[in-house]
Enzyme design. Structure first.
Site, PDB file in Angstrom:
ATOM      1  N   SER A 160     -12.403  -4.302   2.587  1.00 35.68           N
ATOM      2  CA  SER A 160     -12.509  -3.583   3.846  1.00 35.68           C
ATOM      3  C   SER A 160     -13.967  -3.262   4.156  1.00 35.68           C
ATOM      4  O   SER A 160     -14.699  -2.773   3.291  1.00 35.68           O
ATOM      5  CB  SER A 160     -11.725  -2.266   3.780  1.00 35.68           C
ATOM      6  OG  SER A 160     -10.334  -2.500   3.825  1.00 35.68           O
TER       7      SER A 160
ATOM      8  N   ARG B  87       0.858  -1.180   0.000  1.00 39.01           N
ATOM      9  CA  ARG B  87       0.000   0.000   0.000  1.00 39.01           C
ATOM     10  C   ARG B  87       0.893   1.227   0.000  1.00 39.01           C
ATOM     11  O   ARG B  87       1.411   1.637   1.030  1.00 39.01           O
ATOM     12  CB  ARG B  87      -0.911   0.014   1.233  1.00 39.01           C
ATOM     13  CG  ARG B  87      -1.934   1.161   1.212  1.00 39.01           C
ATOM     14  CD  ARG B  87      -2.858   1.117   2.397  1.00 39.01           C
ATOM     15  NE  ARG B  87      -2.195   1.612   3.604  1.00 39.01           N
ATOM     16  CZ  ARG B  87      -2.750   1.599   4.811  1.00 39.01           C
ATOM     17  NH1 ARG B  87      -3.961   1.081   4.988  1.00 39.01           N
ATOM     18  NH2 ARG B  87      -2.098   2.075   5.858  1.00 39.01           N
TER      19      ARG B  87
ATOM     20  N   LYS C   7      -3.989   6.189   9.135  1.00 40.52           N
ATOM     21  CA  LYS C   7      -5.081   6.587   8.251  1.00 40.52           C
ATOM     22  C   LYS C   7      -6.002   7.504   9.039  1.00 40.52           C
ATOM     23  O   LYS C   7      -6.463   7.157  10.120  1.00 40.52           O
ATOM     24  CB  LYS C   7      -5.863   5.361   7.746  1.00 40.52           C
ATOM     25  CG  LYS C   7      -5.112   4.511   6.738  1.00 40.52           C
ATOM     26  CD  LYS C   7      -6.025   3.473   6.115  1.00 40.52           C
ATOM     27  CE  LYS C   7      -6.982   4.100   5.128  1.00 40.52           C
ATOM     28  NZ  LYS C   7      -7.840   3.097   4.437  1.00 40.52           N
TER      29      LYS C   7
END
Length: 208
Positions: free
Chosen positions: A109, A40, A139
C-alpha cells in the site's frame, strides 16, 4: 504478475456480512467475477485467522482465485496463501519476499505519490495498492485521498500494476479505471451487498 488477476479485488470484512458466513459471501462474489481475494480480518486472533485462511484457500481453489493475506506473513505461510499485502508499518518487503519465496504475490500500500516514488522500482513488489482513492467508511486511519488526478499521476509514475482502493463503487468505478487503475479493490460494495454475486457482476463490467 498477471494484471488481469487483479481486476476485481475483494477485501474481506466480516462486519459487513450481517450474520452470513464470510467464506460463503466471498464464494458468491467470486461466482460474480471477483478475481483475487484479500483476507483482512483485523479483529481475529492468530489461530482464528489461520483457520479462516485455510477455509478460504480451500473454497477458492476450485475457481483458481488467489488468496492474499493482509499484513501477516506468518498467517500467509501457515495457511498456504498465494501472497501477502503489506503496509508501510508491516514486515519489510525484502523480509517478506525472503520468507515467502520468489513465486509469492506481494502487494504494498502506498498512501502518497512520494511513497510510490520511493518504491516504484523495488523488484520485490508485484503491485501497489493506491490508498485511499476516495474517502472510505471502512478505514478511518487513512491518509488524504488521492482523488482521480492523483491516481492518474500514480499510473504515470510506474509500470507496475495499480490496485485502487477506498470508496470505490458502481458510481465511480468507470472513472477509476479510466484514470489508470488495473484493479478495483472493494470492501463494503460487495461484502455488504444483499446479493454479493450480482454486486460483483456489476463492478466487473467496468473493467477493461
Amino acid at each position: 504478475m498477471n494484471r488481469s488477476s487483479l481486476g476485481l479485488y475483494l477485501v474481506t470484512d466480516s462486519r459487513f456480512c450481517a450474520g452470513r458466513d464470510l467464506v460463503e459471501v466471498v464464494v458468491e462474489a467470486v461466482r460474480g467475477g471477483v478475481t483475487i481475494v484479500q483476507l483482512r480480518e483485523k479483529e481475529a486472533d492468530t489461530r482464528r485467522f489461520v483457520g479462516l485462511g485455510r477455509r478460504m484457500k480451500a473454497a477458492l481453489a476450485p475457481y483458481g482465485v488467489p488468496l492474499i493475506i493482509n499484513d501477516r506473513v506468518d498467517v500467509a505461510l501457515a495457511c498456504g496463501a498465494d501472497g501477502v499485502h503489506l503496509g508501510m508499518s508491516d514486515m519489510a518487503v525484502a523480509d517478506a519476499r525472503r520468507l515467502l519465496g520468489p513465486d509469492a504475490v506481494i502487494g504494498l500500500s502506498v498512501e502518497s505519490l512520494g511513497q510510490l516514488e520511493a518504491w516504484k522500482d523495488n523488484g520485490d513488489v508485484d503491485y501497489f495498492g493506491v490508498s485511499p482513492v476516495f474517502s472510505t467508511p471502512t478505514k478511518t486511519d487513512t491518509a488524504p485521498p488521492f482523488g482521480l488526478e492523483g491516481l492518474r499521476r500514480a499510473a504515470a509514475m510506474t509500470s507496475r500494476p495499480l490496485v485502487a482502493i477506498g470508496g470505490i463503487n458502481v458510481g465511480n468505478a468507470a472513472e477509476v479505471v479510466a484514470a489508470g487503475a488495473d484493479g478495483l479493490a472493494v470492501v463494503s460494495a460487495v461484502m455488504g451487498a444483499e446479493n454479493p454475486r450480482a454486486a460483483a457482476e456489476r463492478l466487473k463490467g467496468f473493467l477493461k
